[in-house]
Design a protein around this motif. Structure first.
Motif, PDB file in Angstrom:
ATOM      1  N   CYS A  74      37.829 -24.722 -64.855  1.00 17.14           N
ATOM      2  CA  CYS A  74      39.093 -23.891 -65.081  1.00 17.14           C
ATOM      3  C   CYS A  74      40.533 -24.150 -64.369  1.00 17.14           C
ATOM      4  O   CYS A  74      40.144 -24.003 -62.935  1.00 17.14           O
ATOM      5  N   HIS A 109      40.736 -18.849 -69.809  1.00 11.50           N
ATOM      6  CA  HIS A 109      41.390 -17.858 -68.535  1.00 11.50           C
ATOM      7  C   HIS A 109      42.617 -17.368 -68.954  1.00 11.50           C
ATOM      8  O   HIS A 109      43.576 -17.696 -69.501  1.00 11.50           O
ATOM      9  N   HIS A 120      39.399 -14.822 -64.364  1.00 10.13           N
ATOM     10  CA  HIS A 120      38.994 -15.763 -65.498  1.00 10.13           C
ATOM     11  C   HIS A 120      38.450 -15.069 -66.483  1.00 10.13           C
ATOM     12  O   HIS A 120      38.673 -15.779 -67.674  1.00 10.13           O
ATOM     13  N   PHE A 137      43.021 -22.690 -63.888  1.00 10.56           N
ATOM     14  CA  PHE A 137      43.558 -21.510 -63.381  1.00 10.56           C
ATOM     15  C   PHE A 137      42.668 -20.682 -62.451  1.00 10.56           C
ATOM     16  O   PHE A 137      43.622 -19.511 -61.987  1.00 10.56           O
ATOM     17  N   CYS A 138      41.515 -21.207 -62.182  1.00 11.22           N
ATOM     18  CA  CYS A 138      40.986 -20.297 -61.178  1.00 11.22           C
ATOM     19  C   CYS A 138      41.243 -20.821 -59.830  1.00 11.22           C
ATOM     20  O   CYS A 138      41.926 -21.874 -59.258  1.00 11.22           O
TER      21      CYS A 138
HETATM   22 ZN   LIG Z   1      39.599 -19.587 -64.651  1.00 11.70          ZN
END
Ligand SMILES: [Zn+2]
Length: 332
Positions: A67, A171, A119, A69-70
């Protein structure tokens, strides 16, 4: 204002029967745009089966490892704004973090996560603070764009949540766009005389069956002719554009959207779309949100020929039942 609805009846002979039996479908006309909607009577859950927690857990787990965006990746793989727009590159409000969208859906396009460490959120877990702070980051974005480019007056704040809604990343996040032209729907709304919005609110307030209450300066409604399952609307008569939302209104919309998502969770939905349309001065800010089909293997899309090409939704939850289910959660 007339809220037009017509029930159309016919007959069919059901399998195993020799005698014609009645069928019906209700057509409704949206009081703002005249878009039509179809209310169909289907067995409960037939059109939109409830969310499967196992499917959601699998999607969360499988998407986590890569991911973008983590926390372990977000600073390296997401873009930054140039100094002329935002000197720090990315915008932070509370736990929310906003950066440019790599997919330039607008001249200026943003993505904002509720938090790099968030998430996976079920719809019942979007707290008023998480939503309000994320909206505040988006409002900082549209204001920064306007300072940089005063022609970018058409802004909207939006959400795709989970794959059925068009969201490619699991996410949870919001998306903003700004530019010199309205979208088709912003143009349709801008062409409606401002008084018609006031008339619409007054009519729904008087009837009461779909008026969900006021959270302060925003009034919430179940859409009379929904564009999809469980469409909710909020109108904020005092402001027209997202850039005009002050801290108090951001917190208020955070409460309202959080309440709406809690309602969706109770109804068994986990995927949704949201749009907050910037309008010309004198018009009210309009928020619309609706549910999408729940993610499931080989799912039936809730968008078929009717929605995609006829601009007319078929839903099996009536706006009045939705309002009943909403109860007092939008009354402050
Ligand atoms: Zn994420």
């Amino acid at each position: 204002m007339e809220l037009r609805r017509e029930v159309l009846e016919a007959e069919i002979v059901y399998p195993g029967s020799e005698r014609p039996a009645p069928t019906s479908v209700e057509v409704r006309w949206d009081p703002l745009t005249a878009h039509t909607a179809r209310l169909v009577g289907s067995p409960p859950g037939a059109l939109f089966p409830p969310a499967d927690p196992g499917v959601l857990a699998t999607l969360a787990e499988e998407s986590r490892a890569s991911c973008p965006f983590c926390p372990e990746r977000i600073e390296q793989v997401t873009p930054r704004f140039p100094p002329a727009i935002w000197p720090q590159g990315r915008i932070r409000r509370g736990r929310a973090l906003l950066f440019p969208n790599l997919l330039t859906y607008g001249q200026y396009a943003s993505v904002s996560v509720y938090g790099p460490d968030l998430h996976a959120l079920r719809l019942g877990e979007f707290t008023p603070e998480l939503v309000g702070d994320n909206l505040a980051a988006q409002v900082a974005f549209v204001r920064a764009v306007l300072r940089h480019d005063p022609a970018a007056t058409w802004a909207s704040l939006n959400a795709n949540h989970l794959v059925p809604s068009g969201g490619s990343l699991f996410h949870p996040h919001l998306q903003g766009t700004a530019g010199p032209f309205p979208t088709t729907f912003q143009r349709l709304l801008a062409d409606i005389p401002a008084e018609r919005f006031a008339d619409y609110l007054a009519t729904e307030r008087r009837i009461g069956a779909r008026h969900l209450g006021a959270t302060g300066r925003a009034e919430w409604l179940a859409a009379f002719a929904p564009a999809g399952p469980a469409e909710l609307r909020a109108l904020v008569p005092e402001v027209a554009a997202p850039a005009e939302l002050d801290d108090e209104l951001l917190a208020e919309l955070g409460r309202g959207i959080s309440a709406a998502l809690g309602l969706y969770a109770e109804l068994g939905f986990e995927s949704f779309n949201l749009a907050i349309y910037g309008q010309p001065p004198g018009h009210p800010l309009l928020l619309r949100m609706l549910c999408r089909q729940n993610p499931r293997p080989f799912y039936r899309s809730d968008v078929m020929y009717l929605e995609r090409l006829h601009w007319e939704a078929a839903v099996d939850l009536t706006p009045e039942d939705l309002a009943e289910q909403a109860g007092d959660r939008f009354r402050s």
